[in-house]
Design a protein around this motif. Sequence first.
Motif, short mmCIF file in Angstrom:
data_model
loop_
_atom_site.label_atom_id
_atom_site.label_comp_id
_atom_site.label_asym_id
_atom_site.label_seq_id
_atom_site.Cartn_x
_atom_site.Cartn_y
_atom_site.Cartn_z
N ALA A 117 0.84 -1.21 0.00
CA ALA A 117 0.00 0.00 0.00
C ALA A 117 0.87 1.26 0.00
CB ALA A 117 -0.93 -0.01 1.22
N ALA A 118 1.92 1.26 0.80
CA ALA A 118 2.83 2.41 0.85
C ALA A 118 3.43 2.65 -0.54
CB ALA A 118 3.95 2.16 1.87
N HIS A 119 3.85 1.58 -1.18
CA HIS A 119 4.43 1.68 -2.52
C HIS A 119 3.44 2.35 -3.47
CE1 HIS A 119 5.83 0.10 -6.48
NE2 HIS A 119 7.00 0.38 -5.94
N ASN A 120 2.19 1.90 -3.44
CA ASN A 120 1.17 2.46 -4.32
C ASN A 120 0.91 3.93 -4.03
OD1 ASN A 120 0.86 0.00 -5.62
ND2 ASN A 120 -0.84 -0.64 -4.31
N TYR A 121 0.77 4.28 -2.76
CA TYR A 121 0.46 5.67 -2.40
C TYR A 121 1.57 6.64 -2.77
CZ TYR A 121 -3.64 4.16 0.25
OH TYR A 121 -4.85 3.64 0.61
N LEU A 122 2.81 6.22 -2.68
CA LEU A 122 3.93 7.15 -2.87
C LEU A 122 4.32 7.36 -4.33
CD1 LEU A 122 6.15 6.11 0.17
CD2 LEU A 122 4.76 8.19 -0.08
N GLN A 123 3.82 6.52 -5.23
CA GLN A 123 4.26 6.60 -6.64
C GLN A 123 4.04 7.99 -7.25
OE1 GLN A 123 6.16 4.21 -8.18
NE2 GLN A 123 6.02 3.53 -6.07
N LYS A 124 2.89 8.59 -7.02
CA LYS A 124 2.60 9.85 -7.70
C LYS A 124 3.39 11.04 -7.14
CE LYS A 124 -1.54 11.56 -5.35
NZ LYS A 124 -2.93 11.92 -5.57
N TYR A 125 4.10 10.83 -6.05
CA TYR A 125 4.89 11.91 -5.45
C TYR A 125 6.36 11.86 -5.86
CZ TYR A 125 0.70 12.54 -2.71
OH TYR A 125 -0.59 12.75 -2.33
N ARG A 126 6.75 10.81 -6.57
CA ARG A 126 8.12 10.67 -7.01
C ARG A 126 8.42 11.73 -8.06
NH1 ARG A 126 8.72 4.63 -8.88
NH2 ARG A 126 10.81 5.33 -9.38
N PRO A 127 9.66 12.16 -8.17
CA PRO A 127 10.86 11.67 -7.49
C PRO A 127 11.15 12.38 -6.16
CG PRO A 127 11.51 13.22 -9.18
CD PRO A 127 10.00 13.10 -9.26
N PHE A 128 10.51 13.54 -5.92
CA PHE A 128 10.90 14.34 -4.76
C PHE A 128 9.68 15.09 -4.26
CE2 PHE A 128 13.10 17.75 -2.54
CZ PHE A 128 14.18 17.08 -1.99
N TYR A 129 9.42 15.00 -2.97
CA TYR A 129 8.25 15.67 -2.42
C TYR A 129 8.51 16.00 -0.95
CZ TYR A 129 3.31 16.69 -1.55
OH TYR A 129 2.14 17.31 -1.23
N TRP A 130 8.10 17.16 -0.53
CA TRP A 130 8.24 17.62 0.86
C TRP A 130 9.66 17.41 1.39
CZ3 TRP A 130 4.38 17.18 5.41
CH2 TRP A 130 3.31 18.07 5.23
N GLY A 131 10.65 17.69 0.55
CA GLY A 131 12.04 17.59 0.97
C GLY A 131 12.57 16.16 1.08
N LEU A 132 11.82 15.20 0.55
CA LEU A 132 12.20 13.79 0.69
C LEU A 132 12.46 13.19 -0.70
CD1 LEU A 132 12.61 11.39 2.59
CD2 LEU A 132 10.16 10.94 2.42
N ASN A 133 13.62 12.53 -0.83
CA ASN A 133 13.96 11.83 -2.06
C ASN A 133 13.18 10.52 -2.11
OD1 ASN A 133 15.07 10.27 -4.08
ND2 ASN A 133 17.17 10.93 -3.69
N LEU A 134 12.12 10.53 -2.86
CA LEU A 134 11.25 9.35 -2.91
C LEU A 134 11.79 8.25 -3.82
CD1 LEU A 134 7.83 11.12 -2.69
CD2 LEU A 134 8.85 9.60 -0.99
N GLU A 135 12.83 8.55 -4.58
CA GLU A 135 13.48 7.48 -5.34
C GLU A 135 14.17 6.53 -4.37
OE1 GLU A 135 12.87 7.03 -8.70
OE2 GLU A 135 11.51 8.64 -8.15
N GLU A 136 14.84 7.08 -3.35
CA GLU A 136 15.48 6.25 -2.33
C GLU A 136 14.43 5.46 -1.55
OE1 GLU A 136 17.85 8.84 0.09
OE2 GLU A 136 19.29 9.21 -1.52
#
Length: 126
Positions: free
Chosen positions: A67-86
């Motif tokens: 679920a976390a994986h699914n929810y975070l996809q649309k915020y990649r690559p970077f959101y709210w100061g967080l590198n979502l690729e990592e």
Amino acid sequence: MNNYPIQYYEFFVSFNEGDYYTCHDLIEEMWMTDKGNLFLKGLLQMSVAIYHYEYGNVKGARLMMKAAHNYLQKYRPFYWGLNLEEVNDFIEQCLLIIPEEIDKVPYNKISSLSKLPNLYLYLQDV
């Protein structure tokens, strides 16, 4: 620099210390005031997944991590100061490690589970 809620900064500290239960509480507090924020929901579920895994609830960990994986996809690559690729790489590694054929492991057998990789979160300004 952005002014994020104090709980967001505290989340980073708790996550990096391995206190995933506190992470859940901190993110949930923010998410409850903004339930449409799937970024927060993704971080919440990633933290809960790690917590479940550490206590032998393999099925819960697997479901929450997916679920976390699914929810975070649309915020990649970077959101709210967080590198979502990592973060995404970490989640995908975890999903390869978390067994599909096991639902639960007794607490005294948790050491038989493969360890999840380490992830340290850092706030970055772009």
